[in-house]
Design a protein around this motif. Structure first.
Motif, short mmCIF file in Angstrom:
data_model
loop_
_atom_site.label_atom_id
_atom_site.label_comp_id
_atom_site.label_asym_id
_atom_site.label_seq_id
_atom_site.Cartn_x
_atom_site.Cartn_y
_atom_site.Cartn_z
N SER A 45 2.48 11.82 -32.79
CA SER A 45 3.37 11.64 -32.04
C SER A 45 4.65 12.64 -32.40
CB SER A 45 3.75 10.24 -31.82
OG SER A 45 2.62 9.43 -31.56
N THR A 59 2.19 12.71 -27.29
CA THR A 59 1.29 11.93 -28.34
C THR A 59 0.14 12.56 -28.17
OG1 THR A 59 0.58 9.77 -29.07
CG2 THR A 59 0.59 10.13 -26.65
N TYR A 76 0.05 6.03 -22.26
CA TYR A 76 1.25 6.82 -22.57
C TYR A 76 2.63 6.34 -21.79
CZ TYR A 76 4.52 10.88 -23.17
OH TYR A 76 5.59 11.58 -23.71
#
Length: 203
Positions: A45, A59, A76
């Motif tokens: 990330s 990410t 997400y």
């Protein structure tokens, strides 16, 4: 396995690639992708500093990606976390120090940071080894955090991140930080120009 000369050449090449990207979103994706490839990380990330908070900006997770059905996307959400010791990335952003942790569920009692396992619980993913770097600009200011998760061996087992790779990734992370700062400045200038154009001609 790459030897030292090959790793140096790869880091130089990666830094040059990043320097050519001006779009912030594409840049963040590229930085994380090549960092995971270099360290053979399963996931990672990028967090960007916004005041006293870190914004979860991009990410990547190979294991979770394989579980998805066609058309599905990774879990997400854009969120912010304080720069404090209640998370590993918050600690790294505040201290400016790199952390290489073999197992985040087996932290020593004397450390001043904690591992937040809420994402593991939500995603049904098991984080183990973690390599977290502050991303510093030319003035030494932390502008973000690069976090790599679960280094993988050639036979597919999770292993600690190599200490030998730390110096290379620090160099890349700092070059990436300069590129991110430049891309953010470019985006801000474009947005200001759009705002000025709208004020002159609302139509």
């Amino acid at each position: 396995m790459l030897d030292e000369k090959q790793k140096i050449n790869q880091i130089i090449s990666l830094s040059q690639e990043v320097a050519r990207v001006n779009d912030l979103d594409i840049l963040l994706e590229h930085i994380l992708t090549v960092s995971c490839q270099f360290a053979n990380a399963d996931a990672g990330s990028i967090y960007i500093m916004e005041g006293n908070y870190l914004k979860f900006s991009y990410t990547l997770n190979k294991t979770l990606q394989k579980r998805l059905q066609p058309g599905q996307k990774l879990i997400y959400s854009t969120f912010t976390t304080p720069v404090d010791n209640d998370s590993i990335c918050g600690y790294v952003a505040g201290s400016g120090e790199m952390l290489n942790i073999p197992d985040v569920y087996e932290l020593k009692d004397n450390v001043s940071y904690v591992f937040n396992k809420s994402y593991d619980d939500i995603s049904q993913y098991r984080t183990k080894s973690m390599l977290t770097f502050p991303m510093k600009n030319l003035r030494g200011q932390v502008i973000g955090v690069l976090q790599l998760i679960n280094s993988m061996s050639d036979d597919g087992n999770i292993i600690p991140f190599s200490k030998d790779d730390e110096q290379y990734i620090i160099h890349f992370a700092n070059n990436a930080a300069i590129a991110i700062e430049r891309a953010k400045l470019t985006r801000d200038i474009i947005l200001r120009m759009i705002s000025m154009a709208e004020l002159r001609d609302p139509k």
